[in-house]
Write an enzyme that holds these catalytic residues in place. Structure first.
Site, PDB file in Angstrom:
ATOM      1  N   GLY A 468      15.950  -9.193  52.687  1.00 58.02           N
ATOM      2  CA  GLY A 468      15.993 -10.327  53.153  1.00 58.02           C
ATOM      3  C   GLY A 468      17.271 -11.382  52.904  1.00 58.02           C
ATOM      4  O   GLY A 468      17.509 -12.313  53.328  1.00 58.02           O
ATOM      5  N   GLU A 663      21.521 -13.697  42.426  1.00 56.59           N
ATOM      6  CA  GLU A 663      20.852 -14.520  41.380  1.00 56.59           C
ATOM      7  C   GLU A 663      21.359 -15.500  40.704  1.00 56.59           C
ATOM      8  O   GLU A 663      20.803 -16.232  39.908  1.00 56.59           O
ATOM      9  CB  GLU A 663      20.619 -13.345  40.097  1.00 56.59           C
ATOM     10  CG  GLU A 663      19.551 -12.274  40.832  1.00 56.59           C
ATOM     11  CD  GLU A 663      19.642 -10.963  39.911  1.00 56.59           C
ATOM     12  OE1 GLU A 663      18.804 -10.908  39.044  1.00 56.59           O
ATOM     13  OE2 GLU A 663      20.579 -10.162  40.034  1.00 56.59           O
TER      14      GLU A 663
END
Length: 700
Positions: A468, A663
């Site tokens: 995704g 992240e």
């Protein structure tokens, strides 16, 4: 390192897989087309520790449509039982509540689920231990923390420096259990057939790495790697939880082995995902900082207590970032684990860096208050010229620039860090800041293959994963620039172990690792076949060793800015503005990069205000096991969130000039929220999430 010339790279190109996804044409694991499938539903233990004494399957087998029931007493044997998480149904031991102890195979998913409830299980129950505490009697030091960092480090004379420091902070922070909860549940289809007298197994899996799944599971089943094909072209999120196979994959493969050639489909329920596919370990972190009156650190201690499982160790690297974030001559970090009767913790977006930076950046805010120093200025005064841990030069450290750019964009002015307790109507208003960092990582062993089917088009193959994040699009852009062609001329193929070797989508390393292999293959292709290749020619290449890997410390950096409103009567918290400014090298795709950063920031807000899995100590299971009771941030929680990045090029990590960005958006975001709440109200919450009860009692 030689960088490729960007043309397609950096453009806000629309997702190449976007149309397929919004029209429903993109097939996820459970949707793969197979003939005459059977359906599997797990049977889970209802005690937290003990043994399975008996399993009565009579009623389940009598139900019309039931095909098979697997139990710990009759399941096929695994060839390798060394992995305690994956070695299911091999003995009668129960290590945690929710452990898979069987499964029902039936003609429909509904029948399988109903029949699983009809299996009567008798246990020999034993006392269990599921509660983490800072003084747990079983605490021990792991050999290393994820993935291979030393558990403890010590430099200088910390205790003397703390004892003589002019300003000190000594506080304990905690983060709860958190669950990844991707939109697509963990799911798979296992199909076990025979070919030329040998098993030929196909596993359609929702995974962040098809080659990792094959490498892990093939030995368990006594298969050669080429006998197990793993397919995952589209994955509906993972946040780390799908970075390795879990017990449900093994259950599906064992069931398919007895299914007489029928494919077996398994999709975990949302409730089951709270017990068998990993979670972020809870942490208890004590931070001790010592500084002079100018705010320059002289001592830093970061001690962490966290949990693992009795069945398999996972040690999160929570204190590792504190080893290199700021300049400090005396520094100590430690990790201690308690092995509990709980499921195995695992990766969750920025494991280690996320919870560790929360505690460290709130402690830095407390230091700013104690020094009466603007929080941005405090961080600038503690900038290290080189990596404090290794002494290596930075490939590029632009934290102060991120803070400065963010301050200007956000409207942050040098200020007294102490609480304003400023009221606008019934709302206290304050602002907060926190810094972020994440390592620039690259995985080894990635290979790409490029072929020319004709008409100026190129087929680019690598067994990567798109969970995704935009991999389909970003790798297409990289291939186009490396080949010197238009993006429309690139046919990318990913998500299959029939394609060349690729590492897992983890550690924000995917684009660096896979893109480097594609660039290497493109160079090889042009060397061998030139600018006008013949139809059908092919070139394959492995990503080369990075010559700069040992010479520099490669880190991304960022700064989070938050405005917080807290209601004076109810302690209701609203976050009307969040801004993140990041140093992540060159953008591969400006549109998907911004999406990833905003997603991380929003997830950090969710961590700050909402997310908490609550484990019942009496029964040992998580009771908040659905999205009604496990709260996450929604659109209404973030009316104005933005992410920008510096205009820069990373010259020492990969040929694209980029660093991973999946992240870093979450790292530090929760700390900025907590710091903003303190600035608004004077209430310092050190235990996440910041619920109303933790704020209300301390309001002025």
């Amino acid at each position: 390192m030689t960088l490729i010339e960007p043309h397609a790279i950096g453009q806000p190109m629309a997702r190449t897989d976007g149309h397929a996804k919004v029209t429903g044409a993109a097939r996820y694991a459970f949707e793969q087309q197979v003939e005459h499938p059977a359906y599997l539903h797990p049977i889970q233990a209802t005690i937290a520790r003990g043994r399975v004494a008996a399993m009565d399957t009579t009623a389940a087998l009598a139900l019309d449509g039931v095909l098979d029931v697997l139990t710990v007493f009759d399941a096929p044997e695994l060839a390798d039982t060394s992995d305690g998480e994956l070695a299911i149904l091999q003995d009668d031991r129960v290590h945690f509540r929710g452990q898979i102890i069987g499964g029902v195979v039936a003609e429909t998913a509904e029948i399988a689920r109903e029949a699983s409830a009809l299996v009567r299980v008798h246990y020999g129950e034993e006392p269990h231990d599921v509660e983490l505490s800072a003084d747990h009697p079983g605490l021990y030091t792991p050999e290393s923390v994820n993935p291979s960092f030393p558990a403890d480090t010590d430099q200088g004379d910390v205790e003397t420096a703390l004892a003589t420091a002019e300003v000190t902070v000594d506080a304990t922070y905690s983060t709860p259990i958190e669950h990844n909860n991707p939109m697509e549940p963990h799911a798979c289809i296992a199909h076990w057939t025979m070919r030329d007298g040998r098993p030929a197994v196909t596993l359609y899996d929702s995974t962040q790495g098809v080659h990792v799944v094959r490498k892990t599971l093939a030995p368990l089943l006594d298969l050669q790697p080429e006998q197990l094909r793993v397919v995952a072209p589209h994955v509906g999120g993972g946040f780390g939880s799908k970075g390795a196979p879990h017990a449900h994959d093994v259950l599906a493969l064992l069931a398919a082995r007895r299914a007489d050639g029928r494919p077996v489909k398994l999709a975990l329920t949302r409730q089951q995902m709270f017990s068998v596919v990993g979670y972020r370990t809870p942490t208890i972190q004590r931070l001790r900082l010592g500084a002079d009156t100018d705010g320059r650190l002289v001592a830093l201690v970061h001690d962490v207590v966290e949990q693992t499982s009795t069945v398999k160790e996972f040690a999160e690297q929570t204190a590792v970032t504190s080893r290199k974030m700021y300049a400090c001559p005396n520094r100590r970090t430690s990790h201690r684990l308690a092995a509990l009767d709980v499921p195995v913790p695992f990766w969750m977006r920025a494991p280690g860096e996320c919870p560790g930076t929360f505690a460290a950046e709130v402690a830095m805010d407390e230091l700013a208050v104690a020094c009466k120093l603007d929080p941005i200025e405090l961080r600038a005064r503690n900038e290290p010229e080189v990596d404090p841990e290794s002494g290596k030069p930075w490939s590029g450290r632009h934290l102060v620039e991120c803070l400065q750019v963010g301050a200007e964009r956000f409207g942050w002015y040098p200020r007294d860090p102490r609480p304003t307790k400023h009221l606008a109507g019934n709302w206290f208003i304050g602002t907060g800041v926190a810094a972020a960092t994440f390592p620039g990582m690259a995985m080894e062993g990635n290979t790409a293959r490029i072929s020319h089917p004709g008409h100026g088009h190129y087929t680019v193959q690598i067994g990567a994963a798109d969970i995704g994040t935009g991999t389909w699009t970003a790798l297409t852009q990289i291939a186009a620039d490396a080949l010197g062609c238009d993006v429309a001329a690139v046919d990318l193929q990913i998500g299959d172990t029939d394609l060349p070797q690729a590492s897992v989508a983890g550690g924000s390393s995917g684009i660096t690792s896979w893109g480097s292999a594609i660039v290497a293959a493109a160079k090889q292709f042009r060397r061998e076949h030139g600018e006008h290749p013949h139809v059908g020619v092919t070139a394959t290449a492995e990503a080369p060793q990075n010559p700069d890997a040992e010479a520099f410390t490669v880190q991304s950096f960022g700064a989070h800015f938050v405005e917080a409103h807290v209601n004076r009567d109810t302690a209701e918290i609203r976050i009307p503005r969040m801004l993140g400014v990041f140093s992540v090298g060159r953008a591969i795709n400006a549109r998907t990069l911004r999406s990833q950063l905003i997603g991380g920031i929003t997830m950090g807000l969710s961590m700050a205000l909402h997310e908490e899995s609550v484990r019942d100590p009496h029964f040992g299971h998580v009771v908040t096991q659905d999205l009604a009771s496990y709260h996450i941030s929604a659109h209404a929680d973030v009316p104005d969130v933005d992410a920008i990045w510096l205009d820069e090029v990373e010259e020492h990590l990969n040929p694209m000039g980029s660093r991973g960005a999946g992240e870093i958006g979450i790292v530090g975001a929760a700390a900025a929220v907590v710091n903003a709440i303190h600035h608004a109200t004077g209430v310092r919450v050190r235990d996440l999430p910041v619920t109303l009860d933790k704020v209300l009692a301390g309001l002025p």
